[in-house]
Design an enzyme around this catalytic site. Structure first.
Site, PDB file in Angstrom:
ATOM      1  N   HIS A 185       0.834  -1.197   0.000  1.00 61.05           N
ATOM      2  CA  HIS A 185       0.000   0.000   0.000  1.00 61.05           C
ATOM      3  C   HIS A 185       0.865   1.242   0.000  1.00 61.05           C
ATOM      4  O   HIS A 185       1.891   1.289   0.664  1.00 61.05           O
ATOM      5  CB  HIS A 185      -0.974   0.013   1.188  1.00 61.05           C
ATOM      6  CG  HIS A 185      -0.355  -0.212   2.535  1.00 61.05           C
ATOM      7  ND1 HIS A 185       0.131  -1.439   2.946  1.00 61.05           N
ATOM      8  CD2 HIS A 185      -0.164   0.642   3.561  1.00 61.05           C
ATOM      9  CE1 HIS A 185       0.595  -1.331   4.182  1.00 61.05           C
ATOM     10  NE2 HIS A 185       0.438  -0.077   4.577  1.00 61.05           N
ATOM     11  N   HIS A 216       0.883   5.127   0.980  1.00 61.38           N
ATOM     12  CA  HIS A 216       0.203   6.178   1.732  1.00 61.38           C
ATOM     13  C   HIS A 216       0.291   7.458   0.915  1.00 61.38           C
ATOM     14  O   HIS A 216       1.378   7.796   0.410  1.00 61.38           O
ATOM     15  CB  HIS A 216       0.902   6.435   3.069  1.00 61.38           C
ATOM     16  CG  HIS A 216       0.873   5.272   4.012  1.00 61.38           C
ATOM     17  ND1 HIS A 216      -0.037   5.188   5.041  1.00 61.38           N
ATOM     18  CD2 HIS A 216       1.642   4.161   4.096  1.00 61.38           C
ATOM     19  CE1 HIS A 216       0.177   4.067   5.714  1.00 61.38           C
ATOM     20  NE2 HIS A 216       1.184   3.416   5.157  1.00 61.38           N
TER      21      HIS A 216
END
Ligand SMILES: [Zn+2]
Length: 138
Positions: free
Chosen positions: A99, A101
């Site tokens: 992921h 950010h």
């Protein structure tokens, strides 16, 4: 991957605040925001981290990180944004589904990204450079 919370979000099997989704990526609100508007951009397919992600997903994640960063500026008045990846346990990755950010930044938000640097010795730079140079062929 069964049991992976981000796979569940990507498959819409879990309650989350999804801002955008296409065939390869999902963008949603981080439930523990560093600043207002903190987003996560994930591949819909499970990859543990940058080491195993397929390039076409990486391109789409980067493209969406840029696009959503600009949305954060336009919608929330952020004056910049950070794109940050915690890659691996020692880099403080806590969910092992890749992921990115996207963290909007605001004037005087008092966040210091640079870790009170320098923490590594400047005298080591040339030695480290030589090691990296010998292993780089990208
Ligand atoms: Zn997953």
């Amino acid at each position: 991957m069964s049991g992976c919370v981000f796979c569940k979000i990507a498959r819409n099997e879990m309650d989350s605040l999804i801002l955008y989704r296409n065939d390869s990526v999902t963008v949603f609100m981080d439930i523990n925001p560093v600043t207002p508007g903190h987003l996560l951009v994930i591949p819909n397919k499970h990859f543990e981290n940058m080491n195993d992600v397929e390039d076409q997903y990486l391109f789409e994640i980067a493209r969406l990180s840029k696009k959503m960063g600009i949305v954060l500026e336009n919608a929330l008045g952020a004056t910049g944004f950070n794109v940050l990846v915690a890659n691996g346990r020692s880099a403080q990755q806590s969910v092992f589904h890749l992921h990115f950010h996207v963290i909007p930044r605001y004037e005087n938000d008092s966040i210091d990204l640079w870790f009170d640097r320098p923490m590594a010795r400047k005298s080591d730079i040339r030695e480290v450079y030589a090691l990296l140079k010998a292993h780089s062929s990208a």
